[in-house]
Design a protein around this motif. Structure first.
Motif, PDB file in Angstrom:
ATOM      1  N   ALA A   7       1.369  -0.982   0.020  1.00 45.07           N
ATOM      2  CA  ALA A   7      -0.135   0.148   0.243  1.00 45.07           C
ATOM      3  C   ALA A   7       0.604   1.163  -0.084  1.00 45.07           C
ATOM      4  O   ALA A   7       1.676   1.358   0.626  1.00 45.07           O
ATOM      5  CB  ALA A   7      -0.742   0.263   0.949  1.00 45.07           C
ATOM      6  N   ILE A   9       1.275   4.749   1.519  1.00 43.83           N
ATOM      7  CA  ILE A   9       1.095   4.832   3.201  1.00 43.83           C
ATOM      8  C   ILE A   9       1.764   6.454   3.541  1.00 43.83           C
ATOM      9  O   ILE A   9       3.259   6.441   2.877  1.00 43.83           O
ATOM     10  CB  ILE A   9       1.385   3.909   4.429  1.00 43.83           C
ATOM     11  CG1 ILE A   9       0.662   2.555   4.282  1.00 43.83           C
ATOM     12  CG2 ILE A   9       1.393   4.603   5.640  1.00 43.83           C
ATOM     13  CD1 ILE A   9       1.221   2.146   5.200  1.00 43.83           C
ATOM     14  N   HIS A  35       5.353  -1.830   1.411  1.00 41.35           N
ATOM     15  CA  HIS A  35       4.771  -0.501   1.452  1.00 41.35           C
ATOM     16  C   HIS A  35       5.471   0.629   1.458  1.00 41.35           C
ATOM     17  O   HIS A  35       6.351   0.589   1.509  1.00 41.35           O
ATOM     18  CB  HIS A  35       3.894  -0.666   2.758  1.00 41.35           C
ATOM     19  CG  HIS A  35       3.071  -1.707   3.714  1.00 41.35           C
ATOM     20  ND1 HIS A  35       1.886  -1.766   2.456  1.00 41.35           N
ATOM     21  CD2 HIS A  35       3.469  -2.601   4.296  1.00 41.35           C
ATOM     22  CE1 HIS A  35       1.680  -2.799   2.808  1.00 41.35           C
ATOM     23  NE2 HIS A  35       1.989  -2.967   4.636  1.00 41.35           N
ATOM     24  N   GLU A 397      -1.127  -2.567   9.407  1.00 40.78           N
ATOM     25  CA  GLU A 397      -1.636  -2.892   7.763  1.00 40.78           C
ATOM     26  C   GLU A 397      -3.624  -3.960   7.511  1.00 40.78           C
ATOM     27  O   GLU A 397      -4.089  -4.015   6.992  1.00 40.78           O
ATOM     28  CB  GLU A 397      -0.842  -4.321   7.833  1.00 40.78           C
ATOM     29  CG  GLU A 397      -0.057  -4.022   7.202  1.00 40.78           C
ATOM     30  CD  GLU A 397       0.861  -5.164   7.233  1.00 40.78           C
ATOM     31  OE1 GLU A 397       2.065  -5.519   6.011  1.00 40.78           O
ATOM     32  OE2 GLU A 397       0.986  -6.466   8.004  1.00 40.78           O
ATOM     33  N   LEU A 400      -5.737  -0.356   6.618  1.00 41.80           N
ATOM     34  CA  LEU A 400      -5.790  -0.311   5.458  1.00 41.80           C
ATOM     35  C   LEU A 400      -7.234  -0.777   5.095  1.00 41.80           C
ATOM     36  O   LEU A 400      -7.395  -1.884   4.958  1.00 41.80           O
ATOM     37  CB  LEU A 400      -4.619  -1.173   4.334  1.00 41.80           C
ATOM     38  CG  LEU A 400      -3.237  -1.121   5.257  1.00 41.80           C
ATOM     39  CD1 LEU A 400      -2.360  -1.433   4.131  1.00 41.80           C
ATOM     40  CD2 LEU A 400      -3.130   0.965   4.029  1.00 41.80           C
TER      41      LEU A 400
END
Length: 401
Positions: A7, A9, A35, A397, A400
């Motif tokens: 992801a 972040i 990430h 996490e 998310l």
């Protein structure tokens, strides 16, 4: 647990060691898991951030720095106005820095006000990373209300709150300033539960204690215990409230030439070592003086710690099992000092009472008390069970989308 897809972040913080260092290992772990972390931070901490593998997104801050601690003023309004001023001028910079690269989730230090506004604008989760104690059920009535009551009646305080409300309204944030700054939707608490006042009244649906996330701090350097040192004492008032030459002179008088003891004395940027030796006779051979030290590296080898009781130093002392003499200077340090004393691992010495005799007596009593050592051992076990860095990353996490 299923590992989520990589992801994007965004992390936001201010240029202060006590706000940046507690979460660095969490950021490092998120990067290790694949990430992409973009970290909004003033230039002074860009290198430290980059060392974690995160991408620094630098912005210009107007907050006072450690180079000018007196700029924080002396009154409550002096302490809080700079954060709003900085947030208002930083928000456009930060919005532009992330334009076209909006994240899936926002992480933020407690002082990073623009982060919550941007998370609202982007429609993504906002998770606060708190390096200090958090609010409990009843906090507003017991602490915040009485503390801010007079301020909210003063012309300067009224103007501050009106300006804050307009700023939030202009950006569509449906919160009042007190809730915006003090009540996050989700928060990971980067201190041990043992340091939290009224921990039994903290809403655990919002706040999760993950304890210390320290790592090895190799980037800060090493320190080696001198040969022949039977006991090691670290004295440090942190990085902000260090302009205390009289206090340091009391420490020299208390511990200089104390048989078997070696003393590491951190005095900060604003005190000349010559001020500790006004007669020019030279400092005792068992005392080394520095403007800055790798605190955690020393605490891992120390037998006692004279500290200002900041949240970072307090939890580092607990994690290393070191008895502490707490001499608070400002802010939450007074509450931390009381908490440490109530835990049975420290003595709280108000600054005005911290003379050589009191300092020496407190240190020697602590290191000779087996009950203190046993309590520290038990707290270290409790802290280890809180999960630290890996648990913090797991919980992030889980937030998310």
């Amino acid at each position: 647990m299923t590992t989520p897809r990589p992801a994007r972040i965004a992390m936001f913080s201010i240029a202060a060691a006590g706000h940046v260092h507690p979460s660095l290992e969490v950021i490092r772990e998120l990067v290790r898991r694949g990430h992409r972390v973009d970290y909004a931070i003033p230039e002074a901490f860009a290198e430290v951030v980059a060392d974690t593998g995160a991408e620094p997104r630098t912005y210009t801050s107007t907050l006072p720095t450690d180079d000018d601690p007196d700029a924080w003023g002396t009154e409550l309004i002096d302490n809080i106005e700079p954060f709003l001023d900085d947030a208002i001028q930083a928000l456009p910079q930060l919005a532009k820095a992330f334009e076209g690269n909006e994240p899936d989730l926002v992480l933020a230090d407690i002082a990073a006000y623009p982060a919550r506004v941007l998370a609202h604008r982007w429609g993504v989760p906002h998770v606060q990373l708190s390096p200090a104690m958090v609010a409990w059920q009843g906090y507003e009535e017991e602490v915040a209300g009485p503390m801010f009551a007079e301020l909210k009646r003063s012309p300067r305080g009224i103007a501050y709150y009106e300006r804050f409300e307009r700023w939030l309204a202009d950006h569509g944030v449906p919160l009042d300033p007190d809730r915006f700054t003090g009540r996050p939707d989700r928060c990971l608490v980067l201190i041990p539960r043992a340091l939290q006042p009224h921990a039994d009244r903290v809403d655990e649906d919002v706040y999760t204690f993950v304890g210390a996330c320290q790592g090895d701090r190799a980037h800060q350097g090493e320190w080696h215990r001198p040969a022949g040192a039977e006991k090691v004492l670290l004295v440090s008032l942190g990085s902000s409230f260090t302009k205390e030459p009289a206090f340091y002179r009391e420490c020299v008088a208390a511990f200089g030439d104390l048989p078997g003891w070696h003393v590491v004395l951190q005095i900060g940027k604003h005190v000349d070592p010559a001020e500790l030796d006004p007669r020019g006779h030279g400092l005792p051979a068992n005392i080394e003086v520095h403007s800055w030290v790798p605190q955690l590296a020393i605490l891992k080898q120390a037998d006692a710690f004279v500290t200002h009781a900041g949240a970072g130093g307090s939890q580092e002392g607990l994690a290393c099992g070191v008895p502490m003499v707490a001499v608070p200077q400002a802010a939450d340090q007074f509450g931390n000092a009381e908490t440490l004393q109530n835990l049975g691992v420290a003595r709280h010495l108000p600054k005005e009472k911290a003379d050589a005799a009191a300092l020496r007596a407190a240190v020697l009593e602590l290191v000779d008390d087996p009950a203190v050592a046993e309590r520290l051992r038990a707290i270290r076990e409790e802290m280890a069970a809180e999960g630290g860095t890996r648990r913090a990353a797991d919980l992030i996490e889980a937030e998310l989308p």
